[in-house]
Motif scaffolding. Structure first.
Motif, PDB file in Angstrom:
ATOM      1  N   ILE A   1       1.101  -1.029   0.148  1.00  0.00           N
ATOM      2  CA  ILE A   1      -0.238   0.517   0.495  1.00  0.00           C
ATOM      3  C   ILE A   1       0.540   1.349   0.163  1.00  0.00           C
ATOM      4  CG2 ILE A   1      -0.009   0.223   2.625  1.00  0.00           C
ATOM      5  CD1 ILE A   1      -2.889   0.716  -0.149  1.00  0.00           C
ATOM      6  N   GLY A   2       0.484   2.166  -0.931  1.00  0.00           N
ATOM      7  CA  GLY A   2       1.623   3.127  -0.815  1.00  0.00           C
ATOM      8  C   GLY A   2       0.816   4.738  -0.809  1.00  0.00           C
ATOM      9  N   ALA A   3      -0.773   4.395  -0.613  1.00  0.00           N
ATOM     10  CA  ALA A   3      -1.715   5.694   0.116  1.00  0.00           C
ATOM     11  C   ALA A   3      -2.662   5.390   0.110  1.00  0.00           C
ATOM     12  CB  ALA A   3      -1.637   6.965  -1.366  1.00  0.00           C
ATOM     13  N   ASP A   4      -3.597   5.853   1.749  1.00  0.00           N
ATOM     14  CA  ASP A   4      -4.939   5.489   1.534  1.00  0.00           C
ATOM     15  C   ASP A   4      -5.931   6.293   1.628  1.00  0.00           C
ATOM     16  OD1 ASP A   4      -7.039   3.605   2.936  1.00  0.00           O
ATOM     17  OD2 ASP A   4      -6.610   4.874   5.121  1.00  0.00           O
ATOM     18  N   LEU A   5      -6.272   6.075   0.069  1.00  0.00           N
ATOM     19  CA  LEU A   5      -7.490   6.821  -0.322  1.00  0.00           C
ATOM     20  C   LEU A   5      -8.722   6.897   0.087  1.00  0.00           C
ATOM     21  CD1 LEU A   5      -6.328   6.901  -3.999  1.00  0.00           C
ATOM     22  CD2 LEU A   5      -5.409   8.141  -2.549  1.00  0.00           C
ATOM     23  N   LYS A   6      -9.273   8.352   0.382  1.00  0.00           N
ATOM     24  CA  LYS A   6     -10.482   8.511   0.999  1.00  0.00           C
ATOM     25  C   LYS A   6     -11.625   8.003   0.013  1.00  0.00           C
ATOM     26  CE  LYS A   6     -11.541  13.500  -0.609  1.00  0.00           C
ATOM     27  NZ  LYS A   6     -12.118  14.076  -0.499  1.00  0.00           N
ATOM     28  N   GLU A   7     -12.427   7.442  -0.056  1.00  0.00           N
ATOM     29  CA  GLU A   7     -13.758   6.754  -0.784  1.00  0.00           C
ATOM     30  C   GLU A   7     -14.055   8.126  -2.329  1.00  0.00           C
ATOM     31  OE1 GLU A   7     -18.026   4.796  -0.501  1.00  0.00           O
ATOM     32  OE2 GLU A   7     -17.726   6.401   1.257  1.00  0.00           O
ATOM     33  N   ASP A   8     -14.171   7.320  -2.880  1.00  0.00           N
ATOM     34  CA  ASP A   8     -13.897   8.124  -4.756  1.00  0.00           C
ATOM     35  C   ASP A   8     -12.365   8.401  -5.395  1.00  0.00           C
ATOM     36  OD1 ASP A   8     -16.380   6.749  -4.359  1.00  0.00           O
ATOM     37  OD2 ASP A   8     -18.009   8.408  -3.437  1.00  0.00           O
ATOM     38  N   ASP A   9     -12.056   8.840  -4.709  1.00  0.00           N
ATOM     39  CA  ASP A   9     -10.710   8.977  -4.928  1.00  0.00           C
ATOM     40  C   ASP A   9      -9.944   8.079  -5.524  1.00  0.00           C
ATOM     41  OD1 ASP A   9      -8.778  11.146  -5.036  1.00  0.00           O
ATOM     42  OD2 ASP A   9      -7.760  11.019  -2.790  1.00  0.00           O
TER      43      ASP A   9
END
Length: 819
Positions: free
Chosen positions: A536-544
């Motif tokens: 994992i390189g980024a924990d994105l917010k929903e729909d991003d």
């Protein structure tokens, strides 16, 4: 009306007429006014270090008996007596001066012992004078010691009713110890406070070594010593101030820095704590200070404590440097200007102490003369009494036989040669003083007075004895009042920029479609074999979704090109460093992006030197190519500048740095590519649209551009579904620009459309990031070398619904250092 009445309308000739030029009259009047302000209000006397208002306040307190041993007196009473007897100015001016002498954050050795609210370091004004009380501090009495022994000259007060001192005896060098500040007409003074013990040591050294230099004295007086502590940066400015009487000292707050907070424990002299905190808070709110999440004032009577809480991931050294640069470092301009013989003069350190010593030498001389005269008068009286005691029977008989007191005095003077003063004391003697015990006491006192006379005569006759008295008294004051130095001296390391505090390392910068941005150390991601899922390189917010990833050194200046054709300048370290699982920070806090504007390409502008013959070559989604000289991007505004003019349905997709002699390869999502000489694209201005680079099919679009140099062996192509291949550059024959080109990679259902193309060499590594935030780092040589019109191999294993968002190439030299 009587005929003898004077005619007021009749001209009467003046007895004397003088002709004066108005400019000369105004000049002289202004000079007189200026000297009145200089000598009478604004500048301190170099001898006692006091302005007239301060001297008058202390003398009024002395006259009223408001000493350190007396009870406190209402400040309004002290102000009233000062104003009524000595200082005919407004009561507010007198009270302000009184209050300052009571402030331990303004005076190194406060001269007034205040009771009540006399103001604060927050800039709060003192309470009204009717509420506060004051008396002299013990050390203030040392300034007035022996003032009743004709040690200084007196002058009539403003209405002639009383006498006031022209200067105080000053048993210590108050000008240096407490400093002074003031603005006169055409000049100003700003003398910093010093440590009492150090100043006294320097004064004694000057007494012992009259030919010493300023450098010698600086072994004792090392620097100003502010009541609020803090740090003076560098020694050169201190030396200049002491050598010339003028200088600019950098005064820096004392900080305690940890990983999550910065605690300010001491402030620069004369800093307003409350206003300082407000300014820091304003800069945080305005985005001028980054990395601060909370600011608290925890100061109390024990001292200053301002807590700056840092955001997670903020670099404490950078935040500290920004605070010092904008708020926590001030400049104290030293102007050692004082009155010498009634005239303003800028003094160096030695001259300041010499003026004080000359004054103190005069004070001790006049005091010794006064004491000698008193002692001689007393010895004279005692001599008469002793003679009377030796002839007690005859003296008593003479007095008894006299008709009255005057006759008795005359008989004593005739018989023994007594003076008037002696016979006055003898006649007034009581019979009890004729006892042997009283006689012995008088003899003992006479011997003591004779010893005192001998001592005083020695002082007046011998300069070294007089100086010895001055030294002894100075040592006694040091023993009674001196304390430890509060202000420290730190070395001047020069201007420290934020960049100096950031370690140089390669980082990966990740940007999402919703404009969240962050950076991560490249060493966080170890090289893996191709075909893995990565981490994992980024924990994105929903729909991003991830839109791009690129490689940059923390010290690089970056040109960030957006899909709308704008370019912004950004320092890599300004992007917040965060963990792999962090979402990032909104890019609008770093770049002035418009709605729908996304970063598509990044170029390291450390290579963008004018005159190097280099270009920024751009490719658009609709197949246009434009080449612009790097000089055009020398002055980029904070709001960005236009890099290319785009048609309404077009967008910028990629930018390469070229040298004018390379070949360019433009690749499309449909797997097509075209190679042509860079020289086929003429150099254009920033506002140009460019020329056709590749003819696209109706449903195709450009995904990237690669510049092939002599050191490049392969072209690397990656597709949306995580597949890729290496193909030798020779497999791409050169064509004329704006053709359909050749097949680069098969874009089957398995592969999906192409999404990136780059020129690579042996040792390079590839960083692939998916839209869902997965990231993998793998050597390019793990990817199979195949022909143009082939499928390629799996580079990154993707989950269902995920696809490749961006590809970055790590050059071989940087790949080795980050492993």
């Amino acid at each position: 009306m009587s005929s003898d009445a004077p005619d007021h309308d009749q001209d009467v000739p003046a007895s004397r007429v003088e002709t004066a030029r108005i400019e000369q009259e105004m000049e002289q009047s202004y000079i007189d006014y200026a000297m009145s302000v200089i000598a009478g209000r604004a500048l301190p006397d170099a001898r006692d270090g006091l302005k007239p208002v301060h001297r008058r306040i202390l003398y009024a307190m002395h006259e009223a008996g408001v000493t350190a041993r007396a009870s406190h007196r209402k400040s309004s009473s002290v102000v009233g007596e000062t104003m009524g007897d000595f200082h005919p100015h407004g009561d507010s001016a007198i009270y302000d001066a009184l209050a300052r002498m009571a402030q331990d954050f303004s005076m190194r050795e406060p001269l007034v012992d205040g009771q009540g609210n006399f103001g604060s370091i927050d800039g709060d004004p003192p309470a009204a004078m009717r509420y506060t009380e004051a008396r002299m501090s013990p050390i203030a009495e040392e300034l007035l010691a022996d003032i009743g022994k004709d040690t200084v000259d007196f002058s009539p007060n403003y209405d002639g009713r009383k006498q006031e001192p022209d200067v105080l005896p000053a048993a210590f060098p108050n000008l240096l110890v407490n400093g002074s500040s003031g603005i006169a007409v055409g000049m100003s003074t700003n003398v910093p406070p010093h440590n009492l013990g150090e100043v006294i040591d320097a004064t004694i050294h000057l007494i012992d070594n009259p030919d010493c230099t300023v450098e010698d004295l600086m072994e004792h007086v090392v620097a100003p010593d502010f009541p609020t502590g803090a740090n003076i940066v560098g020694r050169n400015a201190i030396y200049k101030a002491y050598k010339t009487g003028r200088g600019r000292l950098r005064v820096r707050a004392e900080l305690e820095t940890s990983e999550d907070r910065i605690v300010i424990t001491e402030l620069p002299y004369q800093a307003n704590k409350s206003r300082l905190i407000e300014r820091i808070a304003d800069d945080v709110n305005d985005g001028k200070l980054d990395g601060i999440r909370d600011l608290r004032d925890e100061s109390d009577r024990d001292g200053i404590r301002i807590v700056v809480e840092l955001k997670r991931g903020a670099n404490p050294d950078v935040v500290e440097n920004q605070l010092l640069e904008s708020h926590l470092e001030t400049t104290f301009g030293v102007i050692n200007l004082a009155l010498v013989d009634g005239q303003p003069k800028v003094l160096d350190l030695k001259e300041t102490l010499e003026v004080y010593l000359d004054h103190r030498r005069e004070v001790v001389r006049r005091r010794s003369e006064y004491d000698l005269e008193e002692a001689e008068d007393r010895a004279h009286i005692l001599e008469g009494r002793l003679t009377a005691l030796e002839n007690a029977d005859d003296v008593v008989e003479l007095i008894q036989d006299a008709e009255d007191r005057d006759a008795a005095k005359a008989a004593l003077k005739a018989a023994y040669g007594f003076s008037d003063d002696q016979v006055d004391h003898i006649v007034a003697m009581q019979l009890g003083s004729l006892t042997s015990m009283e006689t012995a006491a008088i003899e003992e006192e006479y011997e003591s007075v004779q010893e005192e006379i001998d001592r005083l005569e020695t002082i007046l006759e011998n300069e070294s004895e007089l100086l010895g008295v001055i030294k002894d008294e100075l040592r006694e004051i040091k023993s009674s009042y001196a304390d430890e130095r509060r202000t420290r001296i730190i070395e001047d390391t020069g201007e420290v920029t934020d960049e100096d505090l950031i370690p140089q390392e390669d980082t990966l910068v990740v940007v999402s479609e919703d404009d969240y941005i962050k950076r991560m150390s490249l060493s966080t991601f170890k090289a893996q074999n191709r075909g893995g899922k990565g981490i994992i390189g980024a924990d994105l917010k929903e729909d991003d979704r991830v839109s791009s990833v690129f490689l940059a050194n923390t010290h690089d200046y970056l040109l960030c090109f957006t899909n709308q054709g704008q370019v912004y300048k950004l320092k890599t370290y300004q992007v917040p460093e965060m963990s792999r699982t962090a979402r990032g920070k909104s890019a609008v806090n770093l770049l002035d992006l418009d709605e729908g504007e996304e970063i598509e390409a990044v170029v390291d502008c450390d290579d963008l030197e004018a005159g190097t013959g280099r270009y920024l070559t751009m490719a658009t989604r609709n197949g246009r190519v434009k080449r612009t000289a790097v000089e055009e991007f020398g002055n980029i505004l904070s709001t960005g500048i236009r890099a290319i003019r785009l048609a309404e349905d077009d967008a910028l997709v990629d930018v390469e740095l070229t040298d004018g002699d390379t070949d360019l390869v433009v690749a499309s999502a449909g797997g097509m590519s075209i190679r042509f000489a860079e020289s086929e694209v003429r150099s254009m201005g920033r506002d140009a649209r460019g020329v056709g680079g590749i003819k696209l099919a109706a449903d195709d679009h450009v995904v990237g551009i690669a510049a092939i140099g002599d050191d490049h062996d392969w072209l690397l192509t990656v597709t949306d579904n995580g597949y890729g291949k290496r193909t030798p550059v020779d497999a791409y024959r050169q064509q004329s620009r704006y053709g359909k080109g050749l097949i680069d990679i098969k874009t089957s259902d398995r592969n999906g459309p192409a999404c990136a193309i780059d020129a690579v060499t042996p040792g390079d590594q590839l960083v692939v990031m998916s839209e869902d935030g997965q990231i993998i780092r793998t050597p390019v040589e793990d990817i199979s070398t195949v022909g143009r019109n082939t499928m390629g191999v799996i580079v990154m294993s993707l989950d269902a619904g995920d696809s490749v968002a961006s590809v970055a190439v790590i050059p071989s030299d940087r790949a080795e250092s980050s492993d």
